[in-house]
Write an enzyme that holds these catalytic residues in place. Structure first.
Site, PDB file in Angstrom:
ATOM      1  N   GLY A   7       0.815  -1.218   0.000  1.00  0.00           N
ATOM      2  CA  GLY A   7       0.000   0.000   0.000  1.00  0.00           C
ATOM      3  C   GLY A   7       0.839   1.255   0.000  1.00  0.00           C
ATOM      4  N   GLY A  27     -13.728 -19.053  42.669  1.00  0.00           N
ATOM      5  CA  GLY A  27     -14.812 -19.480  41.773  1.00  0.00           C
ATOM      6  C   GLY A  27     -16.200 -19.240  42.326  1.00  0.00           C
ATOM      7  N   GLU A  72     -17.296  -6.467  45.065  1.00  0.00           N
ATOM      8  CA  GLU A  72     -16.836  -7.491  46.023  1.00  0.00           C
ATOM      9  C   GLU A  72     -17.932  -8.526  46.266  1.00  0.00           C
ATOM     10  OE1 GLU A  72     -14.715  -6.708  50.165  1.00  0.00           O
ATOM     11  OE2 GLU A  72     -16.915  -6.637  50.347  1.00  0.00           O
ATOM     12  N   HIS A 123     -14.458 -10.829  35.584  1.00  0.00           N
ATOM     13  CA  HIS A 123     -13.774 -11.417  36.741  1.00  0.00           C
ATOM     14  C   HIS A 123     -12.268 -11.210  36.652  1.00  0.00           C
ATOM     15  CE1 HIS A 123     -17.573 -13.607  37.546  1.00  0.00           C
ATOM     16  NE2 HIS A 123     -17.665 -13.540  36.232  1.00  0.00           N
ATOM     17  N   GLU A 146     -15.672 -16.572  34.955  1.00  0.00           N
ATOM     18  CA  GLU A 146     -14.332 -16.666  35.554  1.00  0.00           C
ATOM     19  C   GLU A 146     -13.633 -17.964  35.188  1.00  0.00           C
ATOM     20  OE1 GLU A 146     -11.750 -15.489  36.230  1.00  0.00           O
ATOM     21  OE2 GLU A 146     -11.534 -14.854  38.328  1.00  0.00           O
ATOM     22  N   PRO A 155       2.114   5.014   1.245  1.00  0.00           N
ATOM     23  CA  PRO A 155       2.398   5.478   2.605  1.00  0.00           C
ATOM     24  C   PRO A 155       1.144   6.024   3.298  1.00  0.00           C
ATOM     25  CG  PRO A 155       4.075   6.276   1.068  1.00  0.00           C
ATOM     26  CD  PRO A 155       2.974   5.672   0.232  1.00  0.00           C
TER      27      PRO A 155
HETATM   28  P1  ATP Z   1       4.372   4.133   5.774  1.00  0.00           P
HETATM   29  O1  ATP Z   1       4.297   3.485   4.440  1.00  0.00           O
HETATM   30  O2  ATP Z   1       4.818   5.561   5.733  1.00  0.00           O
HETATM   31  O3  ATP Z   1       5.152   3.355   6.782  1.00  0.00           O
HETATM   32  P2  ATP Z   1       1.881   3.120   6.875  1.00  0.00           P
HETATM   33  O4  ATP Z   1       0.955   2.688   5.777  1.00  0.00           O
HETATM   34  O5  ATP Z   1       2.667   2.071   7.560  1.00  0.00           O
HETATM   35  O6  ATP Z   1       2.848   4.246   6.311  1.00  0.00           O
HETATM   36  P3  ATP Z   1       0.967   3.902   9.481  1.00  0.00           P
HETATM   37  O7  ATP Z   1       2.211   4.515  10.035  1.00  0.00           O
HETATM   38  O8  ATP Z   1       0.644   2.553  10.003  1.00  0.00           O
HETATM   39  O9  ATP Z   1       0.991   3.929   7.895  1.00  0.00           O
HETATM   40  O10 ATP Z   1      -0.273   4.875   9.694  1.00  0.00           O
HETATM   41  C1  ATP Z   1      -0.984   4.861  10.888  1.00  0.00           C
HETATM   42  C2  ATP Z   1      -2.282   5.628  10.690  1.00  0.00           C
HETATM   43  O11 ATP Z   1      -3.113   4.898   9.772  1.00  0.00           O
HETATM   44  C3  ATP Z   1      -3.080   5.768  11.950  1.00  0.00           C
HETATM   45  O12 ATP Z   1      -3.440   7.138  12.059  1.00  0.00           O
HETATM   46  C4  ATP Z   1      -4.303   4.881  11.751  1.00  0.00           C
HETATM   47  O13 ATP Z   1      -5.468   5.446  12.334  1.00  0.00           O
HETATM   48  C5  ATP Z   1      -4.436   4.808  10.261  1.00  0.00           C
HETATM   49  N1  ATP Z   1      -4.990   3.552   9.735  1.00  0.00           N
HETATM   50  C6  ATP Z   1      -5.062   2.337  10.327  1.00  0.00           C
HETATM   51  N2  ATP Z   1      -5.636   1.429   9.531  1.00  0.00           N
HETATM   52  C7  ATP Z   1      -5.931   2.064   8.373  1.00  0.00           C
HETATM   53  C8  ATP Z   1      -6.527   1.647   7.142  1.00  0.00           C
HETATM   54  N3  ATP Z   1      -6.923   0.389   6.964  1.00  0.00           N
HETATM   55  N4  ATP Z   1      -6.665   2.576   6.165  1.00  0.00           N
HETATM   56  C9  ATP Z   1      -6.254   3.846   6.336  1.00  0.00           C
HETATM   57  N5  ATP Z   1      -5.676   4.299   7.493  1.00  0.00           N
HETATM   58  C10 ATP Z   1      -5.518   3.420   8.490  1.00  0.00           C
HETATM   59  O1  F6P Z   2     -10.374 -14.675  43.844  1.00  0.00           O
HETATM   60  C1  F6P Z   2     -11.250 -14.180  42.870  1.00  0.00           C
HETATM   61  C2  F6P Z   2     -11.066 -14.924  41.553  1.00  0.00           C
HETATM   62  O2  F6P Z   2     -11.887 -14.279  40.597  1.00  0.00           O
HETATM   63  C3  F6P Z   2     -11.354 -16.428  41.560  1.00  0.00           C
HETATM   64  O3  F6P Z   2     -12.714 -16.769  41.353  1.00  0.00           O
HETATM   65  C4  F6P Z   2     -10.420 -16.966  40.498  1.00  0.00           C
HETATM   66  O4  F6P Z   2     -10.162 -18.361  40.589  1.00  0.00           O
HETATM   67  C5  F6P Z   2      -9.205 -16.139  40.744  1.00  0.00           C
HETATM   68  O5  F6P Z   2      -9.670 -14.845  41.116  1.00  0.00           O
HETATM   69  C6  F6P Z   2      -8.298 -15.980  39.580  1.00  0.00           C
HETATM   70  O6  F6P Z   2      -7.114 -15.355  40.019  1.00  0.00           O
HETATM   71  P1  F6P Z   2      -5.744 -16.225  40.183  1.00  0.00           P
HETATM   72  O7  F6P Z   2      -5.556 -16.785  38.824  1.00  0.00           O
HETATM   73  O8  F6P Z   2      -4.735 -15.167  40.596  1.00  0.00           O
HETATM   74  O9  F6P Z   2      -5.914 -17.311  41.205  1.00  0.00           O
END
Ligand code: ATP
Ligand code: F6P
Length: 430
Positions: free
Chosen positions: A3, A224, A214, A348, A283, A5
């Site tokens: 594409g 859980g 909570e 969760h 969860e 730039p």
């Molecule tokens: P260059 O060739 O200069 O590297 P590029 O095509 O890689 O340019 P980017 O630097 O990725 O362009 O541009 C980022 C911008 O493009 C962001 O502002 C983003 O919102 C916008 N953008 C993302 N997806 C699209 C898309 N599908 N069509 C047009 N603009 C897009």
């Molecule tokens: O303690 C709350 C909780 O949502 C549990 O239900 C769940 O098993 C846990 O957290 C997940 O956290 P961890 O992966 O750190 O144990």
């Protein structure tokens, strides 16, 4: 990538890499612009004129250096998907890439971003190009004019993907995915990437994340279950609409997603937006440990308790799930989030960690250990190349369900050293 730039190629490439990493698929971008910068750090538009022979030579050398590194990366078995990020805007260049890859046994998928909407291009230039390393220290207006001239030089020779290249596998995203042309997709991984690409949009939006208020189980330190929220959880549920209003800032309508468990539904019930329940947001299933406290898990399943601490991302509860399993079931949620605009998710601890990790690019070894407190609303706003994070805390106390490695305490105060949700940039530099 293919594409002109400022068509979002690098941004799309970076998002795909982030998505693949989240799915544990090793991927890397090879950006030809970065290679070009070693010899030509701040080129002016004439450098990109194809009648400039020295410019052509240097550009060719940068593309070769990048593709050589890419092939080496594959040969060394370091990854599964490489993104060759350059304009690749003429057929001969694409044929060269195809031949190089074929010789190495690498399958290709050309992804073209085609956009002729001047207002989008202009805002892209102002958003990311005037601050590019190519224009360091330059006046933004002069930089924007030079970048437009650079585009003109590319336009002189640009060839869009068409029927002549029907033997190539490609996807053509026209006007940010308004139209999509797909040609010759060969396998499941390619079709998944294409599906992801089809869901991307660039409209301004935010994603709000909150744990449920909570719960009674949280008070008892139990895992859980399907408990009701506590009195303080109820206070949070009542405070949530105000917190959301404060964080939204304008009259935007959100859609609320909850799990199918009582504690998230109860927490969301005072929000006056459309609501959707997702089983995929339930969860992490702690299997035989459901309803136990961490201390009981340690007592009854000591080996499992240690195994989980050693590799929390991969550890699967007996009869239950691992974080890795959760990521797989969350994939449709991520797809739907990419398609959508303003979504508030009430879910969760483990689920929120996984969703947060996707947006903020948190590595697997850290994401299951993140401290995401109760009674806190997180607002994520995707920007080009980064995600802005804001937190809104309700002034309502709650226990901490965060557990440090090795600990089986019922409630711990989160230690300052533990990784918590304070990062502000999800994608790294471009
Ligand atoms: P260059 O060739 O200069 O590297 P590029 O095509 O890689 O340019 P980017 O630097 O990725 O362009 O541009 C980022 C911008 O493009 C962001 O502002 C983003 O919102 C916008 N953008 C993302 N997806 C699209 C898309 N599908 N069509 C047009 N603009 C897009
Ligand atoms: O303690 C709350 C909780 O949502 C549990 O239900 C769940 O098993 C846990 O957290 C997940 O956290 P961890 O992966 O750190 O144990």
């Amino acid at each position: 990538m293919v594409g002109l730039p400022a068509r979002g190629k690098s941004l799309i490439a970076q998002k795909v890499v982030r998505y693949l990493h989240w799915l544990s698929i090793p991927a890397k971008t090879f950006n030809v612009g970065q290679y070009r910068r070693t010899e030509t750090p701040t080129p002016s538009a004439e450098f990109f004129d194809t009648s400039n022979t020295e410019g052509e030579r240097l550009r060719r050398a940068a593309a070769e250096a990048a593709i050589n590194d890419m092939c080496k990366w594959f040969r060394e078995g370091r990854g599964l998907i490489a993104i060759f990020d350059a304009t690749n805007s003429v057929k001969s260049r694409r044929r060269w890439i195809q031949d190089r890859c074929q010789a190495e046994g690498i399958d290709t998928l050309f992804v073209e971003s085609k956009c002729d909407d001047e207002s989008i291009i202009m805002s892209n230039i102002l958003e990311v190009k005037t601050t590019s390393p190519d224009y360091v220290g330059q006046d933004p207006e002069v930089a924007a004019q030079d970048f437009r001239d650079r585009i003109r030089n590319y336009e002189k020779v640009y060839q869009t993907l068409d029927e002549d290249e029907a033997d190539l596998t490609y996807v053509k995203l026209i006007d940010v995915g308004k139209h999509v042309i797909i040609n010759g997709i060969k396998d499941y991984l390619q079709s998944r990437v294409v599906y992801y690409l089809m869901n991307l949009h660039i409209k301004p939006r935010s994603i709000w994340l909150s744990r449920h208020g909570e719960s009674r189980y949280n008070l008892e330190g139990k895992l859980g279950g399907d408990a009701d929220i506590s009195d303080r959880g109820e206070m949070y549920a009542r405070a949530l609409p105000g917190l959301v209003k404060q964080s939204v800032g304008d009259g935007r309508q959100l859609t609320v997603w909850t799990s199918t468990l009582k504690r998230t539904i109860q927490t969301a019930r005072f929000l006056s937006f459309e609501k959707l329940e997702w089983k995929a947001l339930d969860e992490l299933d702690s299997g035989v440990c459901d309803g136990l406290t961490y201390a009981e898990v340690e007592e009854r399943y000591p080996e499992d308790f240690v195994a989980r601490d050693e590799d929390k991302y991969n550890y699967r509860y007996l009869g239950g799930e691992s974080y890795r399993d959760v990521v797989i079931r969350l994939e449709p949620i991520i797809m739907e989030l990419e398609r959508s605009e303003n979504i508030l998710i009430v879910t969760h601890q483990a689920i929120l960690r996984c969703i947060y990790a996707y947006f903020m690019n948190v590595p697997q070894e850290r994401s299951p250990w993140m401290d995401i407190p109760l009674h806190t609303l997180i607002k994520l706003t995707p920007k080009a190349y980064s995600t802005l994070e804001e937190q809104f805390k309700a002034d309502i106390p709650a226990v901490s369900t965060f557990r440090e490695k090795g600990s089986s305490a019922k409630h711990q105060h989160s230690s300052g050293s533990s990784p918590s949700v304070t990062a502000s940039n999800g994608s790294g530099a471009h």
